[in-house]
Design a protein around this motif. Sequence first.
Motif, PDB file in Angstrom:
ATOM      1  N   PRO A 130     -11.033  53.251  70.908  1.00 15.69           N
ATOM      2  CA  PRO A 130      -9.964  52.527  71.595  1.00 15.69           C
ATOM      3  C   PRO A 130      -8.608  53.179  71.293  1.00 15.69           C
ATOM      4  N   GLU A 131      -7.708  53.088  72.258  1.00 16.15           N
ATOM      5  CA  GLU A 131      -6.353  53.600  72.087  1.00 16.15           C
ATOM      6  C   GLU A 131      -5.433  52.834  73.034  1.00 16.15           C
ATOM      7  N   THR A 132      -4.302  52.401  72.511  1.00 18.04           N
ATOM      8  CA  THR A 132      -3.349  51.687  73.352  1.00 18.04           C
ATOM      9  C   THR A 132      -2.520  52.691  74.144  1.00 18.04           C
ATOM     10  N   LYS A 137       0.893  57.572  74.531  1.00 18.92           N
ATOM     11  CA  LYS A 137       2.226  58.144  74.785  1.00 18.92           C
ATOM     12  C   LYS A 137       2.738  58.906  73.564  1.00 18.92           C
ATOM     13  N   THR A 138       2.546  58.352  72.387  1.00  8.83           N
ATOM     14  CA  THR A 138       2.993  59.009  71.155  1.00  8.83           C
ATOM     15  C   THR A 138       2.274  60.348  70.974  1.00  8.83           C
ATOM     16  N   ARG A 139       0.961  60.366  71.195  1.00 12.33           N
ATOM     17  CA  ARG A 139       0.207  61.612  71.064  1.00 12.33           C
ATOM     18  C   ARG A 139       0.644  62.631  72.106  1.00 12.33           C
TER      19      ARG A 139
END
Length: 170
Positions: A130-132, A137-139
């Motif tokens: 999972p990833e928000t 966006k940060t990555r």
Amino acid sequence: MPQDLPPTKATVLISGEGSNLQALIDAAPLMPHLTIVRVISNKAGANGLNRAKAVSIPTAYHNLISGKYYAVGEKDPAVKAAAREKYDADLAKKVLADEPDILTIAEHYVISEVDRGDPIVIRKIQCQTPETLDELKTRIHSQEHELILEGTQLAISDLWKKRSKSEELS
């Protein structure tokens, strides 16, 4: 990063936050040959303009509507196309007035069609679950900031190699 390159002037085009511009500003000690001569934005409130001003880089604002290239709500595609052509020509004049060696807007070479030049660097970003959205966006921004430095350095190196070959042929 190579330190033995000739002085290189860059004009940077932005439209928003200016985080890639900030990556270039922050990398100044690693790229002492690079001087950003001006930052141009199509959005008056772009935070990137503030970033440039904070380190005394000249800025300019160039916009289709406020520049009166066409009116708000213009629907006629022919009017909009002609306005865009004039806008792009005027932008090119602004950029050329800076006499830059390179122009950065994204990590591809610039041609007359906006954002259509050959890519300089490309990086795939793996999706993670999972990833928000905020984590993604940060990555992406982290990778983008690395790419802007890598791409700018490659473009500068390529520029001076081509200029050197051209001088040898003259």
